[in-house]
Design an enzyme around this catalytic site. Structure first.
Site, short mmCIF file in Angstrom:
data_model
loop_
_atom_site.label_atom_id
_atom_site.label_comp_id
_atom_site.label_asym_id
_atom_site.label_seq_id
_atom_site.Cartn_x
_atom_site.Cartn_y
_atom_site.Cartn_z
N ASP A 216 -27.01 -2.59 14.92
CA ASP A 216 -25.77 -3.15 15.12
C ASP A 216 -24.81 -2.41 14.86
O ASP A 216 -24.00 -2.38 13.71
CB ASP A 216 -25.77 -4.39 14.44
CG ASP A 216 -24.35 -5.27 14.53
OD1 ASP A 216 -24.11 -6.04 13.55
OD2 ASP A 216 -23.77 -5.22 15.47
N GLU B 144 -24.51 -3.10 23.36
CA GLU B 144 -23.26 -3.44 24.36
C GLU B 144 -23.16 -4.94 24.43
O GLU B 144 -24.01 -5.84 24.11
CB GLU B 144 -23.47 -2.79 25.75
CG GLU B 144 -22.59 -2.81 26.58
CD GLU B 144 -22.77 -2.25 27.91
OE1 GLU B 144 -21.91 -1.69 28.58
OE2 GLU B 144 -23.96 -1.99 28.52
#
Length: 618
Positions: free
Chosen positions: A590, A599
């Site tokens: 993350d 993304e």
């Protein structure tokens, strides 16, 4: 530790040492803060009372272990023994399954305790999937291009001026997307091998930004708007389906209250842009659609749309982009005819122009080399796009020549479901699902065949899920999780949900519900991949303007944003350096720099929105 991390107070140092040892021994994939994850992974949001309720315990023990379900006051309300499941091949961890499906009492703050560990809290009840469906659909307004985002609607943190209306250029005035020229012959020759260009400019304002950059792409915009419209269309034709998430006034958008279902208003924002990308009459390749529009070079982080000073260019039309336009414009035409007949007529004319242009240019493909300043979205097999476009045009018009194209396609009777469900590069399932649902002029036998094929695929995915200790509904045949693996969970969940629509088989409903558990925390990392949902969730997805990690004055992605998820290929340097050797299900980090695992994109959130709309009804 990231925002929202909550460690159970009863999980002591010994438990943390065990999980550290397990993670270090299992083949990579560790990251800062990850060792503190709980060894009991659950759907951190909740379980419906009459649905499956399972958790996964990471433990070295081979024999069954005792577990307890605790209420918000720490009182035991259920107990049992785990089911040892051995080493999960995608996590490379020894795991046990905890099944507490028999407990149906609604409540908040439940936790599972086992082997000295306590899970994150979760609810048993209803309402949370309704909120998720709304938030997943609300994602699209803050990523609109060409319009100022109103903080009173989207939330003050997300307010910004309109992107790509105009911006100061370097040496000349950059008008954003108001008058965009084509690539120069010199640039095109490097990309396509031929010096293609055009002698016109197009106003291509509007639409949605594709992902964390400023690009807008026909093939990704196509599948995204198709899934929003398909979610609405399902509500038209499936008994018991709900319009609650799609109705006028349901979403946080400027058009709320105009008498048109909000999901169609949002879809129109993208459809209007797609129409602008069609080559004008009288020009070479007239009727084809430009593959994409974006900057001539990549932007950095952070990079707000209204501050982008780079030049924009139209890229060469492609057959895939043109067929995407044909498919979604045909679908939109039948949905908008009730609300705006003139717009519906524009859509249908554009769809038919696109279809004929694609037939005249069936092999104009976007190459992998067109990757400077934006993604290539390369696709050299467009048989699936021809099938999808023919399906939508036939449903809308009933014209015999579209039926002929359908019957001639290898996908008319062939298998259209792959192990990742479907994506922008393989859209045949969209045609199959529309033909099976929306009234059309095919025979009853043909429609029955399509429905049976969807049911067969749903049951196949459900059977694969039964073999997985984390309840995974995405089981790639090569064992490797690919780019956007979380999106595959949502797409497969949608297929299984449609199979349930056609059968009312309780096992399919259970499979869809359990498939959502993975996205909301029941996975090898113990993280919810949906921003704002759960105790520990993804919040640093790759984005130029939802970029709080690199600029605290900017927001995190909005609530309901889906992170791409584990990607064993590790295409970005940040992930490649930190996750080398990772187990497939743990190839995720993350961090805003990890664009190949973290993304956010419109097509992933469209898949989540369609899946969540089904879950909300359960």
């Amino acid at each position: 530790m990231g925002r929202g991390i909550l460690l159970a107070v009863t999980a002591g140092a010994a438990a943390l040492l065990v999980v550290i040892a397990l993670l270090q021994a299992s083949g990579g994939g560790t990251r800062a803060g990850m060792a503190a994850q709980p060894r009991i992974t659950v759907n951190q949001v909740g379980y419906v009372p009459d649905g499956p309720k399972r958790a996964t315990l990471i433990a070295q023990a081979q024999a069954a272990l005792a577990w307890r379900l605790l209420d918000t006051e720490g009182k035991e309300v259920a107990s049992g023994m785990t089911r040892p499941a051995g080493v999960d091949p995608t996590a490379r961890l020894n795991v046990h399954v905890i099944d507490f499906s028999g407990f149906t009492q609604a409540g908040e703050g439940y936790r599972i305790e086992a082997d000295g560990e306590v899970s994150f809290p979760f609810a048993i009840g209803r309402g949370f999937y309704e909120a998720l469906a709304r938030d997943a659909l609300n994602y699209f307004y803050p990523v609109r291009s060409g319009i100022a985002i109103d903080g009173a609607i989207a939330g003050e943190a997300y307010a910004r001026p309109a992107g790509h209306i105009s911006a100061p250029g370097k040496g000349e005035i950059n008008q954003g997307d108001r008058g965009v020229p084509c690539l120069s012959p010199e640039r095109s020759e490097r990309v396509y091998g031929v010096p293609w260009t055009c002698d016109y400019t197009l106003d291509v304002t509007g639409g949605w930004y594709d992902a964390g950059d400023h690009g807008k792409y026909l093939v990704n915009g196509g599948i995204s708007v198709a899934q929003l419209m398909s979610a609405y269309e399902r509500a038209l034709y499936v008994d018991g389906a709900s319009f609650a998430h799609f109705a006028d006034g349901a979403l946080a958008i400027p058009e709320a209250g105009n008498g048109v279902p909000d999901v169609l208003d949002e879809a129109r924002w993208e459809l209007e842009f797609l129409l602008k990308m069609q080559v004008p009459e009288g020009k070479p390749l007239a009727g084809m659609a430009h593959h994409k529009v974006h900057d001539t070079e990549w932007t950095g982080l952070p990079s707000l749309p209204h501050e982008d000073d780079k030049q924009r260019r139209l890229h060469r039309p492609s057959t895939a982009a043109t067929l995407n336009l044909a498919a979604v414009a045909a679908q939109g035409a039948r949905l908008f005819v009730k609300y705006d007949p003139a717009f519906a007529n524009r859509l249908l004319k554009a769809a038919e122009r696109a279809w004929h242009a694609a037939q005249a240019h069936p092999d104009l493909h976007a190459p992998e080399t067109d990757n400077m300043g934006g993604g290539p979205y390369a696709d050299d097999d467009v048989a699936d796009e021809f099938y999808w476009a023919a399906a939508e045009l036939f449903i809308t018009t009933g014209a015999v020549h579209y039926r002929d194209a359908l019957v001639a396609s290898p996908y008319f009777r062939g298998d259209v479901f792959r192990d990742n469900g479907f994506d922008w590069a393989f859209v045949a399932p969209l045609g199959r699902m529309s033909l099976s649902l929306v009234p059309n002029a095919l025979s009853a036998e043909e429609i029955a065949f399509f429905r049976a094929s969807i049911v067969e695929a749903g049951r196949r995915f459900a059977a694969l899920q039964e073999e997985r200790a984390f309840g995974q509904i995405y089981v790639p045949s090569n064992g490797e999780y690919g780019w956007g693996s979380n999106h595959s969970f949502a797409q497969i969940g949608t297929i299984v949900a449609r199979a349930y629509d056609y059968t009312r088989d309780p096992r399919l409903r259970e499979a869809a519900l359990e498939g959502a558990d993975y996205l909301l925390g029941r996975n090898a990392l113990g993280i919810s991949y949906i921003t704002g949902y759960g105790s520990h969730y993804a919040q640093n997805q790759h984005s130029g303007w939802f970029a709080h990690q690199v600029d605290p004055s900017l927001p995190h992605p909005p609530k309901g944003a889906l992170a791409g998820g584990p990607n064993a290929a590790l295409q970005d340097p940040f992930a490649a350096e930190r996750l080398a050797g990772c187990a497939p299900q743990r190839c995720y980090i993350d961090d805003i720099e990890s664009w190949s695992t973290n993304e956010i994109t419109i097509n992933w959130n469209a898949a989540l929105a369609q899946f969540a709309a089904f879950l909300a009804e359960q």
